[in-house]
Design an enzyme around this catalytic site. Sequence first.
Site, PDB file in Angstrom:
ATOM      1  N   GLY A   1      -1.757   6.431  -2.576  1.00 37.05           N
ATOM      2  CA  GLY A   1      -2.888   6.291  -3.505  1.00 37.05           C
ATOM      3  C   GLY A   1      -3.988   5.434  -2.891  1.00 37.05           C
ATOM      4  O   GLY A   1      -5.167   5.805  -2.886  1.00 37.05           O
ATOM      5  N   HIS A   2      -3.588   4.293  -2.346  1.00 34.06           N
ATOM      6  CA  HIS A   2      -4.563   3.418  -1.688  1.00 34.06           C
ATOM      7  C   HIS A   2      -5.200   4.140  -0.492  1.00 34.06           C
ATOM      8  O   HIS A   2      -6.412   4.077  -0.276  1.00 34.06           O
ATOM      9  CB  HIS A   2      -3.883   2.151  -1.166  1.00 34.06           C
ATOM     10  CG  HIS A   2      -3.278   1.281  -2.229  1.00 34.06           C
ATOM     11  ND1 HIS A   2      -1.922   1.106  -2.361  1.00 34.06           N
ATOM     12  CD2 HIS A   2      -3.848   0.537  -3.207  1.00 34.06           C
ATOM     13  CE1 HIS A   2      -1.666   0.287  -3.354  1.00 34.06           C
ATOM     14  NE2 HIS A   2      -2.820  -0.080  -3.912  1.00 34.06           N
TER      15      HIS A   2
ATOM     16  N   ARG B   1       4.070  -1.221  -7.966  1.00 30.07           N
ATOM     17  CA  ARG B   1       5.200  -1.696  -8.778  1.00 30.07           C
ATOM     18  C   ARG B   1       6.390  -0.726  -8.733  1.00 30.07           C
ATOM     19  O   ARG B   1       7.502  -1.124  -9.042  1.00 30.07           O
ATOM     20  CB  ARG B   1       4.753  -1.932 -10.224  1.00 30.07           C
ATOM     21  CG  ARG B   1       3.896  -3.187 -10.370  1.00 30.07           C
ATOM     22  CD  ARG B   1       3.588  -3.490 -11.826  1.00 30.07           C
ATOM     23  NE  ARG B   1       2.837  -4.729 -11.968  1.00 30.07           N
ATOM     24  CZ  ARG B   1       1.514  -4.826 -11.875  1.00 30.07           C
ATOM     25  NH1 ARG B   1       0.796  -3.745 -11.638  1.00 30.07           N
ATOM     26  NH2 ARG B   1       0.905  -5.988 -12.016  1.00 30.07           N
TER      27      ARG B   1
ATOM     28  N   GLN C   1      -9.767  -0.155 -15.905  1.00 28.31           N
ATOM     29  CA  GLN C   1     -10.288  -1.071 -14.891  1.00 28.31           C
ATOM     30  C   GLN C   1     -11.573  -0.518 -14.269  1.00 28.31           C
ATOM     31  O   GLN C   1     -12.519  -1.267 -14.005  1.00 28.31           O
ATOM     32  CB  GLN C   1      -9.231  -1.299 -13.810  1.00 28.31           C
ATOM     33  CG  GLN C   1      -9.716  -2.129 -12.643  1.00 28.31           C
ATOM     34  CD  GLN C   1      -8.598  -2.501 -11.700  1.00 28.31           C
ATOM     35  OE1 GLN C   1      -7.963  -3.533 -11.862  1.00 28.31           O
ATOM     36  NE2 GLN C   1      -8.338  -1.675 -10.703  1.00 28.31           N
TER      37      GLN C   1
ATOM     38  N   ASP D   1      -6.098   3.393 -12.715  1.00 25.82           N
ATOM     39  CA  ASP D   1      -6.466   2.231 -13.539  1.00 25.82           C
ATOM     40  C   ASP D   1      -7.781   2.573 -14.246  1.00 25.82           C
ATOM     41  O   ASP D   1      -8.843   2.061 -13.898  1.00 25.82           O
ATOM     42  CB  ASP D   1      -6.591   0.997 -12.650  1.00 25.82           C
ATOM     43  CG  ASP D   1      -5.271   0.664 -11.977  1.00 25.82           C
ATOM     44  OD1 ASP D   1      -4.398   0.093 -12.635  1.00 25.82           O
ATOM     45  OD2 ASP D   1      -5.099   1.027 -10.793  1.00 25.82           O
TER      46      ASP D   1
ATOM     47  N   LEU E   1       0.811  -1.222   0.000  1.00 26.01           N
ATOM     48  CA  LEU E   1       0.000   0.000   0.000  1.00 26.01           C
ATOM     49  C   LEU E   1       0.846   1.275   0.000  1.00 26.01           C
ATOM     50  O   LEU E   1       1.944   1.308   0.534  1.00 26.01           O
ATOM     51  CB  LEU E   1      -0.930   0.001   1.215  1.00 26.01           C
ATOM     52  CG  LEU E   1      -1.891  -1.193   1.304  1.00 26.01           C
ATOM     53  CD1 LEU E   1      -2.810  -1.053   2.518  1.00 26.01           C
ATOM     54  CD2 LEU E   1      -2.721  -1.352   0.035  1.00 26.01           C
TER      55      LEU E   1
ATOM     56  N   GLY F   1      -9.340   3.645  -8.102  1.00 23.96           N
ATOM     57  CA  GLY F   1      -8.500   4.736  -8.590  1.00 23.96           C
ATOM     58  C   GLY F   1      -8.577   4.928 -10.094  1.00 23.96           C
ATOM     59  O   GLY F   1      -8.567   3.958 -10.850  1.00 23.96           O
TER      60      GLY F   1
ATOM     61  N   GLN G   1      -5.528 -12.527 -12.486  1.00 23.11           N
ATOM     62  CA  GLN G   1      -5.440 -11.317 -13.314  1.00 23.11           C
ATOM     63  C   GLN G   1      -4.018 -11.046 -13.813  1.00 23.11           C
ATOM     64  O   GLN G   1      -3.787 -10.060 -14.501  1.00 23.11           O
ATOM     65  CB  GLN G   1      -6.001 -10.098 -12.573  1.00 23.11           C
ATOM     66  CG  GLN G   1      -5.136  -9.549 -11.468  1.00 23.11           C
ATOM     67  CD  GLN G   1      -5.834  -8.427 -10.739  1.00 23.11           C
ATOM     68  OE1 GLN G   1      -6.825  -8.639 -10.039  1.00 23.11           O
ATOM     69  NE2 GLN G   1      -5.353  -7.202 -10.892  1.00 23.11           N
TER      70      GLN G   1
HETATM   71  P1  AMP Z   1      -3.934  -2.227  -6.640  1.00 26.32           P
HETATM   72  O1  AMP Z   1      -3.483  -2.568  -5.246  1.00 26.32           O
HETATM   73  O2  AMP Z   1      -2.839  -1.809  -7.542  1.00 26.32           O
HETATM   74  O3  AMP Z   1      -4.815  -3.294  -7.215  1.00 26.32           O
HETATM   75  O4  AMP Z   1      -4.845  -0.940  -6.495  1.00 26.32           O
HETATM   76  C1  AMP Z   1      -5.958  -0.918  -5.637  1.00 26.32           C
HETATM   77  C2  AMP Z   1      -6.762   0.331  -5.913  1.00 26.32           C
HETATM   78  O5  AMP Z   1      -5.948   1.475  -5.669  1.00 26.32           O
HETATM   79  C3  AMP Z   1      -7.233   0.420  -7.363  1.00 26.32           C
HETATM   80  O6  AMP Z   1      -8.551   0.929  -7.385  1.00 26.32           O
HETATM   81  C4  AMP Z   1      -6.245   1.388  -7.949  1.00 26.32           C
HETATM   82  O7  AMP Z   1      -6.757   2.089  -9.070  1.00 26.32           O
HETATM   83  C5  AMP Z   1      -6.001   2.323  -6.796  1.00 26.32           C
HETATM   84  N1  AMP Z   1      -4.744   3.046  -6.974  1.00 26.32           N
HETATM   85  C6  AMP Z   1      -3.533   2.525  -7.308  1.00 26.32           C
HETATM   86  N2  AMP Z   1      -2.613   3.507  -7.447  1.00 26.32           N
HETATM   87  C7  AMP Z   1      -3.258   4.676  -7.194  1.00 26.32           C
HETATM   88  C8  AMP Z   1      -2.864   6.052  -7.174  1.00 26.32           C
HETATM   89  N3  AMP Z   1      -1.618   6.419  -7.449  1.00 26.32           N
HETATM   90  N4  AMP Z   1      -3.800   6.991  -6.881  1.00 26.32           N
HETATM   91  C9  AMP Z   1      -5.078   6.626  -6.608  1.00 26.32           C
HETATM   92  N5  AMP Z   1      -5.516   5.342  -6.598  1.00 26.32           N
HETATM   93  C10 AMP Z   1      -4.622   4.381  -6.887  1.00 26.32           C
END
Ligand code: AMP
Length: 282
Positions: free
Chosen positions: A36-37, A189, A155, A152, A33, A149, A61
């Site tokens: 963003g999360h 990443r 998505q 994506d 995390l 977010g 996925q």
């Molecule tokens: P992930 O853990 O990558 O699957 O992301 C989980 C959620 O966090 C998804 O809805 C992503 O779009 C969102 N997310 C990832 N990176 C960011 C970011 N930089 N800003 C806002 N939301 C994000």
Amino acid sequence: MIIIKQAARLQEYLQQQAARGLVSGFVPTMGALHQGHLSLIAESRKHAGITVCSIFVNPTQFNDAKDFEKYPKTLEQDILLLEKGGTDILFLPSVDEMYPDGLTNLEHYELGYLETILEGKFRPGHFQGVCQVMYRLLTLVKPDLLFMGQKDYQQCMVVKRLLQLMGSKTKLIPSRTVRESSGLAMSSRNMRLSADQRGEAVEISTVLHFIKENLQNTPLPALKAAAVEKLQQAGFKVDYVETANADTLELVEEWDGKTPLVALIAAFLGDIRLIDNMILTG
Ligand code: AMP
């Protein structure tokens, strides 16, 4: 914060909470995390009386086995961050808990055009995996509000379509992308980038700004070609630089000056694949 690992236990607990009449917000994640999360957790806390977060690195996925193996895992720190962020429930299922009937013969979802372009084209099967895990999560959590977010972008659109296919009452609320001060979009990443690569990675957001700034005076094909060249010069192997209708994601080659536009980029630095996007209009 309560940590729940079993699906049945989660359902039971959430049913008790639903009886209290609280609006529920849900933030699905794959862990590792970052801010963003946490911005999604904060958004959920603003709108919902109970916030559920899940951490599950969903095997179905990943179209690239190495990417799955190397996906960063920082569970202890994640738990601390979620607790500090005011999360009420963390759902932490195992693969067996999420896929009790195994990983073969999984449901197929009719995503149509959305699955044929951009991430759908370059990561075959990826959005089927996203839908398989999201269907299960949404069926278990049944949130009033779902926070995802715009980082994506495609998505979000796929999950919106899934909610329609499910006839779900859950409302998807897309949230803006959180960036480093350099402009680099935060991403789990990014943890795999070396210090040098971190510097190079900034070029993606620089190029998105370049497209936005030159939209009025340069035809889109020329803009995209220049963007690809800039990324290549910065050391990227480019999957795509595209411009699309921001509402439908139909690819746009010739802009009429009115259609809402989004620019989307996917590119590799070494074996690390990064994506980002920017709304160009309005
Ligand atoms: P992930 O853990 O990558 O699957 O992301 C989980 C959620 O966090 C998804 O809805 C992503 O779009 C969102 N997310 C990832 N990176 C960011 C970011 N930089 N800003 C806002 N939301 C994000």
